[in-house]
Design a protein around this motif. Structure first.
Motif, PDB file in Angstrom:
ATOM      1  N   PHE A  20     -15.785  48.114  19.834  1.00 12.33           N
ATOM      2  CA  PHE A  20     -16.579  47.145  20.594  1.00 12.33           C
ATOM      3  C   PHE A  20     -17.861  47.801  21.117  1.00 12.33           C
ATOM      4  N   ILE A  21     -17.729  48.991  21.712  1.00 11.38           N
ATOM      5  CA  ILE A  21     -18.927  49.633  22.284  1.00 11.38           C
ATOM      6  C   ILE A  21     -19.970  49.880  21.191  1.00 11.38           C
ATOM      7  N   VAL A  22     -19.491  50.310  20.016  1.00 13.57           N
ATOM      8  CA  VAL A  22     -20.438  50.571  18.924  1.00 13.57           C
ATOM      9  C   VAL A  22     -21.025  49.257  18.407  1.00 13.57           C
ATOM     10  N   SER A  23     -20.163  48.262  18.186  1.00 13.91           N
ATOM     11  CA  SER A  23     -20.695  47.036  17.554  1.00 13.91           C
ATOM     12  C   SER A  23     -21.539  46.197  18.500  1.00 13.91           C
ATOM     13  N   MET A 143      -8.144  55.914  29.619  1.00  6.39           N
ATOM     14  CA  MET A 143      -9.514  55.994  30.133  1.00  6.39           C
ATOM     15  C   MET A 143     -10.499  55.373  29.126  1.00  6.39           C
ATOM     16  N   VAL A 144     -10.262  55.601  27.836  1.00 12.04           N
ATOM     17  CA  VAL A 144     -11.150  55.011  26.823  1.00 12.04           C
ATOM     18  C   VAL A 144     -11.120  53.479  26.931  1.00 12.04           C
ATOM     19  N   ILE A 145      -9.913  52.932  27.108  1.00 12.02           N
ATOM     20  CA  ILE A 145      -9.797  51.473  27.272  1.00 12.02           C
ATOM     21  C   ILE A 145     -10.574  51.021  28.503  1.00 12.02           C
ATOM     22  N   ALA A 146     -10.430  51.812  29.589  1.00 11.09           N
ATOM     23  CA  ALA A 146     -11.113  51.438  30.825  1.00 11.09           C
ATOM     24  C   ALA A 146     -12.632  51.481  30.650  1.00 11.09           C
ATOM     25  N   VAL A 147     -13.129  52.503  29.947  1.00 11.79           N
ATOM     26  CA  VAL A 147     -14.587  52.600  29.745  1.00 11.79           C
ATOM     27  C   VAL A 147     -15.074  51.406  28.914  1.00 11.79           C
ATOM     28  N   ALA A 148     -14.319  51.080  27.857  1.00  9.43           N
ATOM     29  CA  ALA A 148     -14.719  49.947  27.024  1.00  9.43           C
ATOM     30  C   ALA A 148     -14.748  48.659  27.844  1.00  9.43           C
ATOM     31  N   GLY A 152     -17.973  46.333  28.620  1.00  7.33           N
ATOM     32  CA  GLY A 152     -17.979  44.903  28.320  1.00  7.33           C
ATOM     33  C   GLY A 152     -18.315  44.069  29.538  1.00  7.33           C
ATOM     34  N   VAL A 153     -17.650  44.357  30.647  1.00  4.70           N
ATOM     35  CA  VAL A 153     -17.896  43.582  31.862  1.00  4.70           C
ATOM     36  C   VAL A 153     -19.322  43.811  32.358  1.00  4.70           C
ATOM     37  N   GLY A 198     -27.883  53.999  23.267  1.00  5.74           N
ATOM     38  CA  GLY A 198     -27.230  54.743  24.356  1.00  5.74           C
ATOM     39  C   GLY A 198     -25.725  54.528  24.320  1.00  5.74           C
ATOM     40  N   LEU A 199     -25.305  53.303  24.053  1.00  2.00           N
ATOM     41  CA  LEU A 199     -23.866  53.020  23.948  1.00  2.00           C
ATOM     42  C   LEU A 199     -23.258  53.717  22.738  1.00  2.00           C
ATOM     43  N   ALA A 200     -24.052  53.825  21.647  1.00  2.00           N
ATOM     44  CA  ALA A 200     -23.549  54.562  20.487  1.00  2.00           C
ATOM     45  C   ALA A 200     -23.310  56.020  20.875  1.00  2.00           C
ATOM     46  N   GLY A 201     -24.253  56.583  21.643  1.00  2.00           N
ATOM     47  CA  GLY A 201     -24.093  57.969  22.091  1.00  2.00           C
ATOM     48  C   GLY A 201     -22.890  58.129  23.001  1.00  2.00           C
ATOM     49  N   LEU A 202     -22.764  57.202  23.928  1.00  2.00           N
ATOM     50  CA  LEU A 202     -21.631  57.239  24.856  1.00  2.00           C
ATOM     51  C   LEU A 202     -20.303  57.151  24.119  1.00  2.00           C
ATOM     52  N   SER A 203     -20.209  56.202  23.174  1.00  2.00           N
ATOM     53  CA  SER A 203     -18.936  56.032  22.489  1.00  2.00           C
ATOM     54  C   SER A 203     -18.650  57.224  21.580  1.00  2.00           C
TER      55      SER A 203
END
Ligand SMILES: Nc1ncnc2c1ncn2[C@@H]1O[C@H](COP(=O)(O)OP(=O)(O)OP(=O)(O)O)[C@@H](O)[C@H]1O
Ligand SMILES: [Mg+2]
Lengths: 286, 232
Positions: A20-23, A143-148, A152-153, A198-203
């Protein structure tokens, strides 16, 4: 049995969240610039390496933040030097440039970080596991789920309630009318591309402890993100969310229950959606 | 009088096609001016030229008294000139209220707020949270006018606002526009509908083949020249 399934569902959520973060980055960039960014997977990969390098000297979270910032700056450069000058050309020109960029970035990673695979160690605090209905589940994955979820929120609130978010939604539908109201849509686009990269970098950095770092690591996530974007509807935020979660589950359950077909299932889903509803299941608005 | 919008010897068009030839036009603060002309004479191209949508090939375009060389789409709005485009251009994925807020993108302070627009067009308040394009044609026209006013412009430019509206609605539109003008906002109305223009404008230009064929005070506009230049 039920608990084991729950763990699998959570694992699917981890992958779905990353996807999701990437797309969503791809979706935002497509919404504003009408560009399919083939370099997006490579930006994810560069993000992982940048995060890895920063994390080894300054700690895991500095790596995550640093990768997001470095890739966001790269996104502004990408918008100003590629997307903006080429916006009136045939879209194929931009696609080819982003494809070229993909190759350049992979080479860059080879040159800077070498051909050996690196691994980013888990942050100590999250190295253990958490008990979920009697089953151990790695804390890092939670934690990965929480970050995603936070991404999203956060994005949804930003798009829905902020002034700039309003400009983003308006520009993605009618950039000329939006600009005529006095909005500098080029700036809005640069910002949105920066958020996307930036989200691509983060993910990339968040995914690094779960994957082996290699210059080619962006390839499969790029392909699955494309599937997400097509299934969810080009340019649709909520579509990307639903599709990423669905493909995360399919990917994960497929590997366990139908390993011989696991890589094929997302493609079959994409084909089915294209046949049944070519605009994706959420239409095409940010 | 301070100048809001002026064209001097402007040649403009699209690609290589010249649509406006040697156009001269000027609107000062607080004026109510009409541009009349048949289909396809280049009326919308005047708007497109100062919005940077059509290409200026020669001459000078001045916005709020300043000659602008490189006109961007947002330049006019920032100079205090708001446009109600032909066809309204309501943004479909934004609600009525959001379309209005978008109009305030330039953040110029003034009398016009969402509440004041709602007071002038109560139906917009009722439908504030529906998508802008769910409105009827007349309501979308109100929304487009409200959106333009949200910028608190010195000059409001309307491109064929009466197009597709029932005659009673056109009457209301005339009242609303006079109300806006009474607040000190200049008006430039591009129209083929003489009955609207007659009730709102004090001065006119008639456009023919991309040039000003005639101009003067509204009171002096004769039936003959009207018949010659627009269908009444
Ligand atoms: N974006 C464009 N690209 C190329 N040509 C255009 C464009 N817009 C308008 N034209 C052409 O310019 C000429 C003038 O068009 P314009 O829209 O300015 O006329 P108009 O007076 O506003 O007409 P109407 O009363 O129908 O709105 C027409 O011949 C039209 O075909
Ligand atoms: Mg027109």
């Amino acid at each position: 049995m039920a608990n084991a399934l729950l763990i699998q569902v959570l694992n699917g959520l981890v992958y779905g969240g990353l996807l999701f973060i990437v797309s969503v980055g791809l979706v935002l960039i497509f919404g504003l610039r009408r560009v399919v960014n083939f370099a997006h997977g490579s930006l994810f990969m560069i993000g992982a390496y940048v995060g890895f390098s920063i994390a080894t000297v300054a700690g895991f979270w500095a790596g995550v933040l640093g990768a997001a910032v470095v890739l966001a700056v790269a996104g502004v450069l990408l918008d100003v030097s590629v997307f903006r000058p080429l916006r009136r050309q045939d879209p194929i020109a931009t696609v080819l440039v982003t494809f070229g960029l993909l190759l350049i970035l992979e080479d860059l990673a080879h040159t800077v970080w070498g051909k050996d695979t690196h691994t980013l160690p888990l942050p100590e605090m999250l190295a253990g596991s958490v008990d979920i209905l009697g089953q151990p589940f790695p804390a890092y994955r939670l934690m990965v789920i929480a970050v995603a979820a936070a991404v999203g929120v956060g994005l949804a609130l930003w798009l829905r309630f902020s002034r700039v978010g309003l400009f983003v939604r308006a520009s993605s539908i009618d950039p000329v009318t939006t600009a005529v109201q006095g909005v500098n849509t080029d700036r809005v686009s640069a910002l949105v591309v920066a958020v996307g990269t930036g989200l691509a970098g983060l993910s990339g950095t968040i995914a690094a402890p779960l994957l082996a770092l290699s210059p080619s690591m962006g390839g499969s996530i790029l392909i699955e993100s494309f599937i997400v974007v097509v299934v969810g509807g080009l340019g649709s935020f909520s579509g990307a969310l639903i599709a990423a979660l669905a493909i995360g589950q399919i990917h994960n359950l497929g590997i366990i229950y139908v390993p011989w077909a696991a890589t094929m299932v997302p493609f079959l889903l994409m084909v089915a959606v294209l046949v049944w509803r070519p605009t994706g299941f959420a239409g095409s608005h940010v | 009088m301070s100048e809001l919008l002026a064209f001097s010897n402007v040649v403009a068009g699209y690609g290589g096609a010249r649509i406006l030839h040697d156009l001269d036009l000027r609107i000062d603060a607080g004026e109510r001016v009409a541009v009349l002309g048949r289909n396809g004479v280049g009326k919308t191209t005047i708007v497109n030229a100062f919005l940077g949508i059509a290409r200026r090939m020669q001459g000078e375009i001045r916005l709020a008294g300043k000659a602008v060389g490189d006109i961007r789409h947002f330049t006019a709005a920032r100079a205090g000139i708001s446009v109600v485009p032909q066809g309204r251009c309501i943004i479909p994925n934004l609600t009525v209220r959001e379309n209005l807020i978008l109009g305030a993108a330039v953040r110029r302070k003034g009398a016009w707020t969402v509440e004041r627009v709602f007071a002038m067009f109560p139906i917009l308040k009722e439908r504030a949270d529906t998508p802008g394009t769910a409105l009827s044609g007349g309501q979308q026209q109100m929304l487009a006018i409200g959106r333009a006013l949200m910028a608190n412009p010195h000059l409001l430019v309307l491109d064929e606002p009466s197009e597709g509206l029932a005659p009673v609605i056109v009457d209301e539109l005339a009242d609303n526009l006079r109300h806006v003008a009474d607040g000190g906002t200049g008006l430039l109305i591009i129209e083929q509908n003489y009955s609207l223009v007659r009730r709102v404008a004090e001065r006119y230009y008639v456009l023919s083949k991309g040039e000003v064929a005639e101009q003067g005070a509204m009171a002096g506009l004769t039936k003959e020249s009207l018949k010659k230049h627009i269908a009444v």
